[in-house]
Design an enzyme around this catalytic site. Structure first.
Site, PDB file in Angstrom:
ATOM      1  N   GLY A 148       0.828  -1.190   0.000  1.00  0.00           N
ATOM      2  CA  GLY A 148       0.000   0.000   0.000  1.00  0.00           C
ATOM      3  C   GLY A 148       0.864   1.243   0.000  1.00  0.00           C
ATOM      4  N   CYS A 149       0.418   2.283   0.682  1.00  0.00           N
ATOM      5  CA  CYS A 149       1.132   3.557   0.702  1.00  0.00           C
ATOM      6  C   CYS A 149       2.538   3.410   1.254  1.00  0.00           C
ATOM      7  CB  CYS A 149       0.347   4.560   1.552  1.00  0.00           C
ATOM      8  SG  CYS A 149       1.187   6.137   1.763  1.00  0.00           S
ATOM      9  N   PHE A 150       3.530   3.872   0.503  1.00  0.00           N
ATOM     10  CA  PHE A 150       4.913   3.698   0.968  1.00  0.00           C
ATOM     11  C   PHE A 150       5.265   4.603   2.142  1.00  0.00           C
ATOM     12  CE2 PHE A 150       6.219   5.925  -3.326  1.00  0.00           C
ATOM     13  CZ  PHE A 150       5.616   7.106  -2.939  1.00  0.00           C
TER      14      PHE A 150
END
Length: 214
Positions: free
Chosen positions: A45-47
């Site tokens: 998902g979001c880094f």
């Protein structure tokens, strides 16, 4: 782009998940790489979230935000966000095997996200947010497969684990403004109401499992 829309009806609910107290966000260590430093690659998902998850673990020196798993040789944030490059938001994890094992990193990876969500993670949707465990050799692949088998047998999740297990190819670091984003932008609505609460829940749920930095 981060698909995070706060409606009037949900604003007060999200505010309850915000942070009323200062939070010590883990950042990369300024120490030089150790002689036996190793590297691992994950997408979950979001880094921004991935960065602080791995950087909070003892033995991890740095987690660099970037892109992996696609075909475009010149990915950037805007192109990756369209889903057309095949890349996922990923992190490059630099760690000391004498302090933390690869198997522990894999366990933390699965524990810090929902591996049953297909092409999304939380409020973020799209193939760029799919979860991927990248391996660089057969031993790493075996470790990943064993963790998936263990989680499946435990029946922790009602759905099937859909995390991809892929051979590592190329990692492209993200733009400088994405690095240490949460530390540098604690007031960002997404960071305040999604990234930090998710990380705090991960730490609370796994405080007896992983060795977190103070």
């Amino acid at each position: 782009m981060k698909k995070f829309i706060i409606t009037l009806s949900s604003l007060f609910m999200l505010a309850a998940c915000g942070n009323s107290q200062p939070v010590n966000i883990p950042v990369k260590e300024q120490t030089k790489p150790s002689p036996n430093e190793a590297v691992a690659y994950f997408a979950e998902g979001c880094f921004w979230h991935s960065e602080i998850v791995f950087q909070s673990l003892v033995g991890v020196r740095d987690a660099v935000s970037g892109y992996a798993g696609g075909d475009d040789k010149h990915p950037d944030y805007e192109k990756v966000c369209t889903g057309s490059t095949g890349h996922a938001e990923a992190v490059q994890v630099f760690y000391d095997p004498s302090k933390i094992s690869y198997s522990t990193l894999v366990a933390a990876f699965f524990a810090s996200m929902d591996p049953t969500e297909l092409n999304r993670q939380g409020p973020d949707e799209g193939t760029q947010y799919r979860s991927i465990a990248f391996y660089r050799n057969n031993e790493e692949k075996k470790t990943i497969d064993e963790e998936i088998a263990k989680l499946t047998a435990s029946k922790k999740y009602s759905g099937k684990i859909v995390t991809q297990v892929m051979p590592f190819n190329t990692f492209y670091p993200a733009e400088p403004y994405h690095q240490e984003y949460i530390k540098n932008h604690p007031g960002n609505p997404y960071v305040e109401h999604v990234s930090i609460p998710d990380w705090l829940r991960f730490k609370q749920a796994n405080k007896a499992t992983f060795n977190f930095k103070s």
